[in-house]
Design a protein around this motif. Structure first.
Motif, PDB file in Angstrom:
ATOM      1  N   VAL A  24       0.864  -1.170   0.000  1.00 25.28           N
ATOM      2  CA  VAL A  24       0.000   0.000   0.000  1.00 25.28           C
ATOM      3  C   VAL A  24       0.906   1.227   0.000  1.00 25.28           C
ATOM      4  O   VAL A  24       1.732   1.387   0.898  1.00 25.28           O
ATOM      5  CB  VAL A  24      -0.910   0.010   1.248  1.00 25.28           C
ATOM      6  CG1 VAL A  24      -1.748   1.278   1.289  1.00 25.28           C
ATOM      7  CG2 VAL A  24      -1.785  -1.237   1.268  1.00 25.28           C
ATOM      8  N   PRO A  25       0.805   2.080  -1.030  1.00 22.99           N
ATOM      9  CA  PRO A  25       1.694   3.250  -1.075  1.00 22.99           C
ATOM     10  C   PRO A  25       1.487   4.185   0.114  1.00 22.99           C
ATOM     11  O   PRO A  25       0.357   4.506   0.475  1.00 22.99           O
ATOM     12  CB  PRO A  25       1.291   3.955  -2.373  1.00 22.99           C
ATOM     13  CG  PRO A  25       0.611   2.905  -3.186  1.00 22.99           C
ATOM     14  CD  PRO A  25      -0.053   1.992  -2.204  1.00 22.99           C
ATOM     15  N   SER A  26       2.571   4.594   0.723  1.00 28.41           N
ATOM     16  CA  SER A  26       2.599   5.587   1.802  1.00 28.41           C
ATOM     17  C   SER A  26       3.862   6.405   1.605  1.00 28.41           C
ATOM     18  O   SER A  26       4.872   5.872   1.149  1.00 28.41           O
ATOM     19  CB  SER A  26       2.659   4.908   3.168  1.00 28.41           C
ATOM     20  OG  SER A  26       1.480   4.204   3.437  1.00 28.41           O
ATOM     21  N   HIS A  58      -5.932   6.590  -7.737  1.00 32.67           N
ATOM     22  CA  HIS A  58      -5.795   7.876  -7.048  1.00 32.67           C
ATOM     23  C   HIS A  58      -4.606   7.918  -6.078  1.00 32.67           C
ATOM     24  O   HIS A  58      -4.210   8.987  -5.642  1.00 32.67           O
ATOM     25  CB  HIS A  58      -7.101   8.246  -6.318  1.00 32.67           C
ATOM     26  CG  HIS A  58      -7.372   7.414  -5.106  1.00 32.67           C
ATOM     27  ND1 HIS A  58      -8.056   6.223  -5.173  1.00 32.67           N
ATOM     28  CD2 HIS A  58      -7.032   7.588  -3.808  1.00 32.67           C
ATOM     29  CE1 HIS A  58      -8.146   5.701  -3.968  1.00 32.67           C
ATOM     30  NE2 HIS A  58      -7.531   6.508  -3.108  1.00 32.67           N
ATOM     31  N   GLU A  59      -4.022   6.777  -5.770  1.00 33.53           N
ATOM     32  CA  GLU A  59      -2.873   6.730  -4.858  1.00 33.53           C
ATOM     33  C   GLU A  59      -1.538   6.946  -5.569  1.00 33.53           C
ATOM     34  O   GLU A  59      -0.506   7.057  -4.908  1.00 33.53           O
ATOM     35  CB  GLU A  59      -2.839   5.384  -4.128  1.00 33.53           C
ATOM     36  CG  GLU A  59      -4.027   5.179  -3.216  1.00 33.53           C
ATOM     37  CD  GLU A  59      -4.052   3.799  -2.603  1.00 33.53           C
ATOM     38  OE1 GLU A  59      -4.142   3.724  -1.366  1.00 33.53           O
ATOM     39  OE2 GLU A  59      -3.989   2.801  -3.360  1.00 33.53           O
ATOM     40  N   GLY A  74      -5.794  -2.595  -6.559  1.00 31.07           N
ATOM     41  CA  GLY A  74      -6.498  -2.107  -5.380  1.00 31.07           C
ATOM     42  C   GLY A  74      -6.253  -3.042  -4.210  1.00 31.07           C
ATOM     43  O   GLY A  74      -5.371  -3.905  -4.245  1.00 31.07           O
ATOM     44  N   ARG A  75      -7.024  -2.867  -3.143  1.00 30.10           N
ATOM     45  CA  ARG A  75      -6.915  -3.767  -1.987  1.00 30.10           C
ATOM     46  C   ARG A  75      -7.662  -5.053  -2.317  1.00 30.10           C
ATOM     47  O   ARG A  75      -8.765  -5.010  -2.844  1.00 30.10           O
ATOM     48  CB  ARG A  75      -7.526  -3.148  -0.732  1.00 30.10           C
ATOM     49  CG  ARG A  75      -7.010  -1.803  -0.335  1.00 30.10           C
ATOM     50  CD  ARG A  75      -5.519  -1.799   0.004  1.00 30.10           C
ATOM     51  NE  ARG A  75      -5.099  -0.449   0.328  1.00 30.10           N
ATOM     52  CZ  ARG A  75      -4.793   0.493  -0.554  1.00 30.10           C
ATOM     53  NH1 ARG A  75      -4.851   0.238  -1.832  1.00 30.10           N
ATOM     54  NH2 ARG A  75      -4.422   1.683  -0.175  1.00 30.10           N
ATOM     55  N   LEU A  76      -7.066  -6.163  -1.991  1.00 29.72           N
ATOM     56  CA  LEU A  76      -7.654  -7.457  -2.327  1.00 29.72           C
ATOM     57  C   LEU A  76      -7.934  -8.264  -1.064  1.00 29.72           C
ATOM     58  O   LEU A  76      -7.138  -8.244  -0.117  1.00 29.72           O
ATOM     59  CB  LEU A  76      -6.682  -8.259  -3.201  1.00 29.72           C
ATOM     60  CG  LEU A  76      -6.301  -7.650  -4.547  1.00 29.72           C
ATOM     61  CD1 LEU A  76      -5.212  -8.492  -5.202  1.00 29.72           C
ATOM     62  CD2 LEU A  76      -7.508  -7.539  -5.436  1.00 29.72           C
ATOM     63  N   PRO A  77      -9.035  -9.028  -1.072  1.00 31.06           N
ATOM     64  CA  PRO A  77      -9.238  -9.973   0.022  1.00 31.06           C
ATOM     65  C   PRO A  77      -8.122 -11.025  -0.029  1.00 31.06           C
ATOM     66  O   PRO A  77      -7.522 -11.256  -1.084  1.00 31.06           O
ATOM     67  CB  PRO A  77     -10.602 -10.594  -0.258  1.00 31.06           C
ATOM     68  CG  PRO A  77     -11.054 -10.080  -1.571  1.00 31.06           C
ATOM     69  CD  PRO A  77     -10.099  -9.037  -2.047  1.00 31.06           C
ATOM     70  N   HIS A  78      -7.875 -11.655   1.081  1.00 30.65           N
ATOM     71  CA  HIS A  78      -6.757 -12.591   1.204  1.00 30.65           C
ATOM     72  C   HIS A  78      -6.732 -13.630   0.086  1.00 30.65           C
ATOM     73  O   HIS A  78      -5.675 -13.881  -0.499  1.00 30.65           O
ATOM     74  CB  HIS A  78      -6.778 -13.276   2.572  1.00 30.65           C
ATOM     75  CG  HIS A  78      -5.712 -14.317   2.704  1.00 30.65           C
ATOM     76  ND1 HIS A  78      -4.387 -13.994   2.862  1.00 30.65           N
ATOM     77  CD2 HIS A  78      -5.764 -15.665   2.631  1.00 30.65           C
ATOM     78  CE1 HIS A  78      -3.665 -15.091   2.893  1.00 30.65           C
ATOM     79  NE2 HIS A  78      -4.475 -16.118   2.769  1.00 30.65           N
ATOM     80  N   HIS A  79      -7.858 -14.253  -0.218  1.00 32.32           N
ATOM     81  CA  HIS A  79      -7.851 -15.325  -1.227  1.00 32.32           C
ATOM     82  C   HIS A  79      -7.470 -14.797  -2.610  1.00 32.32           C
ATOM     83  O   HIS A  79      -6.809 -15.492  -3.372  1.00 32.32           O
ATOM     84  CB  HIS A  79      -9.194 -16.064  -1.254  1.00 32.32           C
ATOM     85  CG  HIS A  79     -10.334 -15.266  -1.798  1.00 32.32           C
ATOM     86  ND1 HIS A  79     -11.013 -14.330  -1.048  1.00 32.32           N
ATOM     87  CD2 HIS A  79     -10.898 -15.255  -3.021  1.00 32.32           C
ATOM     88  CE1 HIS A  79     -11.949 -13.773  -1.791  1.00 32.32           C
ATOM     89  NE2 HIS A  79     -11.908 -14.311  -2.996  1.00 32.32           N
TER      90      HIS A  79
END
Length: 182
Positions: A24-26, A58-59, A74-79
């Protein structure tokens, strides 16, 4: 086998050549600057390698988000993330300020080469999966792409609690020393 052939990554079994960037970009992670370098290094090499990043459009700056090699997950669920790990040819983890670096450990467990700055932390956690480069150095990163041509043996038990902490804390050496004194 994954790797670089004629300047391009070979594909993972059953898929296209891809490098997973599970971060996750920070601002403190310096991901964007290093991602620009990775894209430049891959452009130098040619080939059809896709870079899959767990970020939203947008990040990222527009010129990065629109790069033709980039696939924003994007953010993904674990599976779904686990599926991305299984489909990846390699991993890119440019962070140097992480306290542990889970992607380094995951690459080792999955048996994937991981491009990461050459730090003591990366060497310890990634083990033989590490393909080091000099931070912020596109020439070093371009050269490091050549290191993706080797098979990395998966170590699914590398971080099991007992053996990992025994090795980390030197407990295995302490037992040997006690046995020697007895």
């Amino acid at each position: 086998m994954t790797g670089v052939v004629a300047g391009a990554l070979t594909s993972a079994p059953g898929g296209e050549a891809s490098i997973l960037v599970p971060i996750v970009p920070s601002p403190y992670k310096n991901v964007i600057a290093e991602l620009r370098l990775l894209l430049a290094a891959l452009d130098r090499r040619g080939g059809a390698t896709t870079v899959r990043v767990t970020a939203y459009r947008h990040e990222l700056p527009d010129e990065v988000a629109r790069h033709p090699r980039l696939d924003l997950l994007g953010r993904l669920p674990h599976h779904e993330l686990a599926d991305q790990w299984r489909r990846a040819s390699a991993v890119f983890f440019p962070c140097v300020l992480e306290s542990f670096g889970y992607p380094l450990a995951e690459a080792r467990v999955y048996g994937l080469p991981v491009l990461s700055p050459d730090t003591e932390q990366a060497r310890e956690i990634a083990g033989d999966a590490l393909v080091p480069y000099r931070l912020s150095d596109v020439d070093s990163l371009t050269d490091a792409l050549d290191g993706l041509d080797r098979t990395v043996v998966a170590e699914p038990y590398a971080f099991d609690r007992q053996p990992y902490f025994s090795r980390l804390l030197g407990l295995d050496r302490a037992v040997t020393a006690q046995e020697t004194r007895s």
